[in-house]
Design a protein around this motif. Structure first.
Motif, short mmCIF file in Angstrom:
data_model
loop_
_atom_site.label_atom_id
_atom_site.label_comp_id
_atom_site.label_asym_id
_atom_site.label_seq_id
_atom_site.Cartn_x
_atom_site.Cartn_y
_atom_site.Cartn_z
N SER A 101 0.83 -1.20 0.00
CA SER A 101 0.00 0.00 0.00
C SER A 101 0.86 1.25 0.00
CB SER A 101 -0.92 -0.01 1.21
OG SER A 101 -1.70 1.16 1.27
N LEU A 104 2.41 1.77 -3.50
CA LEU A 104 1.43 2.26 -4.46
C LEU A 104 1.05 3.71 -4.17
CD1 LEU A 104 -0.95 -0.83 -4.78
CD2 LEU A 104 0.68 0.02 -6.47
N ARG A 105 0.92 4.05 -2.89
CA ARG A 105 0.58 5.42 -2.51
C ARG A 105 1.67 6.39 -2.98
NH1 ARG A 105 -0.53 4.29 2.34
NH2 ARG A 105 1.40 4.89 3.39
N GLY A 108 1.51 6.76 -6.63
CA GLY A 108 0.37 7.59 -7.01
C GLY A 108 0.68 9.06 -6.91
N ARG A 161 -5.69 8.74 1.16
CA ARG A 161 -4.58 7.88 0.73
C ARG A 161 -5.10 6.68 -0.05
NH1 ARG A 161 -2.70 9.04 6.06
NH2 ARG A 161 -3.44 7.00 6.79
N ASP A 162 -6.17 6.08 0.44
CA ASP A 162 -6.71 4.90 -0.24
C ASP A 162 -7.28 5.26 -1.60
OD1 ASP A 162 -6.05 2.88 1.44
OD2 ASP A 162 -8.09 2.15 1.72
N VAL A 165 -4.54 5.43 -4.09
CA VAL A 165 -4.13 4.09 -4.51
C VAL A 165 -5.14 3.51 -5.50
CG1 VAL A 165 -3.76 1.72 -3.72
CG2 VAL A 165 -2.80 3.63 -2.43
N ARG A 166 -6.45 3.73 -5.22
CA ARG A 166 -7.48 3.23 -6.13
C ARG A 166 -7.34 3.87 -7.51
NH1 ARG A 166 -12.00 0.10 -3.94
NH2 ARG A 166 -11.14 -0.69 -2.00
N GLU A 169 -4.39 2.24 -9.29
CA GLU A 169 -4.69 0.88 -9.74
C GLU A 169 -5.62 0.91 -10.95
OE1 GLU A 169 -6.25 -0.80 -6.16
OE2 GLU A 169 -4.31 -1.64 -5.56
#
Length: 593
Positions: A101, A104-105, A108, A161-162, A165-166, A169
């Motif tokens: 995570s 990826l963050r 991003g 943050r999530d 990441v979404r 992705e």
């Protein structure tokens, strides 16, 4: 009394919330679950510290998911196929996911992905966990965060943050590509064709010519007794405790109801709500003074355009850097207290209707805010809610009684492990029975519950005759059971199963004869024999298929077609043949052309 109930319900509510919080974006802190352990970094990813809290949170969620999947009887110390314990495996998975995570963050952010305040608000507002009757409820939102030791600012930062990441992705998925050689290979594979001949043989054609003797059947019975045994059976006693079945013995007066209403008036009050729009000029939190001054000046210039008569929505469409709201004229919808950046929220609730704020600095940048709608405080009257309060107090009283009785039931079942009668007498319950059942279970009732049947036929309960631990069917419904009688699996008498023995013998012998004949048929195919040979010798048809694709026209052909495409290419003068059993148990001899 209400205070006692609330204290008892704290643990219950926390348990329920654990179940509902395993949702996308739910980054909860659960440090209270663990002894010790602060929030200090325990690892770094490219220089970014990873908090112990984030690791603990994910580890806890994994444990809860496993318990929900397998029941509360999970032994986390049990070894896995890799040799480590289940608990060790969960910890390693949690570490791997936290690191993934973080990577990826970071990617991003480096790739330019950003999330607006409006997107964060929409995500939280759409989460059913924070809704009451389908509408976002600020009080429920704050209560859930408080129980999980999170502030709105922490939670919203985690959501942001999530979402980044979404975005990353999704961007990777949408920009995925396949190389030209792979495309060509896939196209060529799909264009492949096979031509072949085949003979289909049903073993059941031999059943009519088979006449078993009594000796043959008895020998088959003796050699295959494992096929002709009775299923293990158990007769079960149980005690059932349901909150809904407890008597509503609490007598409530109007004074009781009004006292609760006054003490909990906030529950029946909808605070003032406001809708707003904003114009955002993004600004990094670490920006230097000159950059901050420049952005503030730009914001002030936009405000002057609005004061001179240009519509707020038009300026937002032209100049706002919030991708989530700019096209809608900066519309943020409802601005709920505690859900937005404190500076933006304060500006919204200080303005008069349709006024525009001075430039406001937030974690996202610099905003101009306009309050577009004001809904005043709404308070439900006592008469509107008195029936609801009565039902709530009765339900709380039943729940309190249920949890006290459940503790007593568990204690009595443990203290008197080989009988349910003492617990039944103590609690005024009736010992009930599930009739004889096998491991297949029953069609209805408790015997249809797979978890209960598995526990009944576990070695611990089946052999010991001891009481089970309380088995929770739902948060307010549990049972304790014991196996009263047990009949183990044992061979059935030959005369009882003679018909089954004959049927099994005929099926096996027919398959053996079919296998013998298919071997002869394969020799004929290898020798180049044609339709006449198979018709005369076996009364079977040699079928021909030309240009078969990899995709069968019917499900019944799938085994035959997949076998054809697994066969090696024939060499001139050396035909390739094979046999396969299809989904219906028929034997198919194939010659690839």
């Amino acid at each position: 009394m209400l205070g006692i109930i609330r204290e008892k319900l704290k643990g219950i509510l926390a348990t329920v919330i654990v179940a509902i919080l395993i949702v996308p974006f739910a980054l909860w802190g659960v440090s209270n679950y663990f002894t010790g352990g602060g929030n200090e970094g325990f690892a770094e990813v490219n220089g970014e510290p990873i908090s112990a809290e984030e690791y603990r949170r994910l580890y806890f969620i994994k444990r809860e998911r496993l318990k929900q999947l397998l029941g509360n009887q999970v032994d986390f110390s049990a070894p896995t196929v890799e040799g480590s314990s289940i608990d060790e495996l969960l910890k390693q998975e949690a570490i791997d996911e936290v690191i993934r995570s973080a990577v990826l963050r970071q990617l991003g952010y480096q790739s330019g992905y950003r999330v607006s305040a409006a997107e964060v608000q929409q995500t939280i507002g759409a989460d059913a966990n924070f809704q009451v009757d389908g509408v976002f409820d600020q009080q429920r939102y704050e209560e859930i965060l408080r129980i999980n030791n999170r502030t709105p600012q922490q939670f919203e930062a985690a959501i942001m943050r999530d979402l980044i990441v979404r975005q990353l992705e999704q961007g990777l998925i949408q920009t995925a590509f396949v190389t030209s050689p792979l495309v060509a290979q896939k196209v060529a594979r799909d264009k492949q064709r096979r031509s072949y001949e085949y003979v289909e043989l049903d073993p059941m054609r031999f059943r009519g010519e088979l006449k078993p003797s009594e000796e043959q059947l008895k020998k088959f019975y003796q050699d295959n007794q494992h096929l002709f045994v009775s299923e293990a059976q158990a007769q079960v006693e149980y005690l059932e405790l349901k909150a809904s079945a407890l008597p509503e013995s609490q007598q409530l007066t109007r004074e009781d109801l009004f006292f609760y209403y006054e003490e909990n008036l906030a529950e029946y009050t909808r605070p003032e709500r406001r809708k707003a729009a904003h114009i955002l000029l993004t600004l990094e939190s670490e920006a230097d003074a000159d950059t901050v001054a420049s952005v503030m000046a730009r914001a002030q210039a936009l405000r002057e355009q609005i004061e001179q008569g240009k519509s707020f929505a038009k300026v937002a469409q032209e100049s706002s850097e919030d991708p989530g709201s700019a096209e809608q004229g900066g519309d943020l919808g409802w601005v709920i207290r505690g859900q937005f950046d404190p500076a933006v929220e304060a500006a919204v609730y200080q303005l008069n209707l349709n006024d525009v704020s001075e430039p406001v600095r937030s974690t996202f940048g610099v905003h101009l805010v306009q309050t577009t709608y004001i809904e005043p405080v709404q308070v439900k009257s006592f008469e509107e809610v008195k029936d609801e309060i009565a039902q709530l107090l009765r339900s709380q009283w039943q729940e309190e009684q249920f949890y006290e009785l459940s503790e007593t039931l568990a204690s009595m079942a443990f203290e008197y492990p080989d009988s349910l009668e003492p617990a039944a007498d103590m609690l005024g319950l009736q010992v009930q029975q599930i009739g004889w059942l096998t491991e297949a279970g029953l069609d209805s009732g408790l015997g249809a519950n797979r978890n209960i049947v598995n526990q009944i036929f576990s070695e611990e309960l089946l052999q010991s005759g001891l009481n089970s631990e309380p088995i929770e069917l739902s948060p307010d419904h549990l049972i304790v059971l014991r196996v009263a009688e047990h009949q183990p699996s044992q061979p059935r008498d030959y005369q009882q199963v003679k018909a089954e023995v004959k049927e099994a013998w005929l099926t096996e012998q027919a398959k053996q004869k079919a296998q013998q004949q298919i071997d002869v048929i394969l020799k004929g195919l290898s020798g180049g024999e044609g339709k006449e040979y198979f018709a005369e010798e076996f009364n079977l048809t040699l079928e021909s298929v030309v240009g078969q694709t990899r995709h069968p026209s019917a499900a019944a052909e799938s085994t035959r077609v997949s076998t054809v495409f697994s066969m090696s290419k024939p060499v001139e003068g050396e035909p390739v043949v094979t046999a396969v059993e299809d989904e219906q148990g028929k034997l198919i001899a194939i010659r690839l052309l």
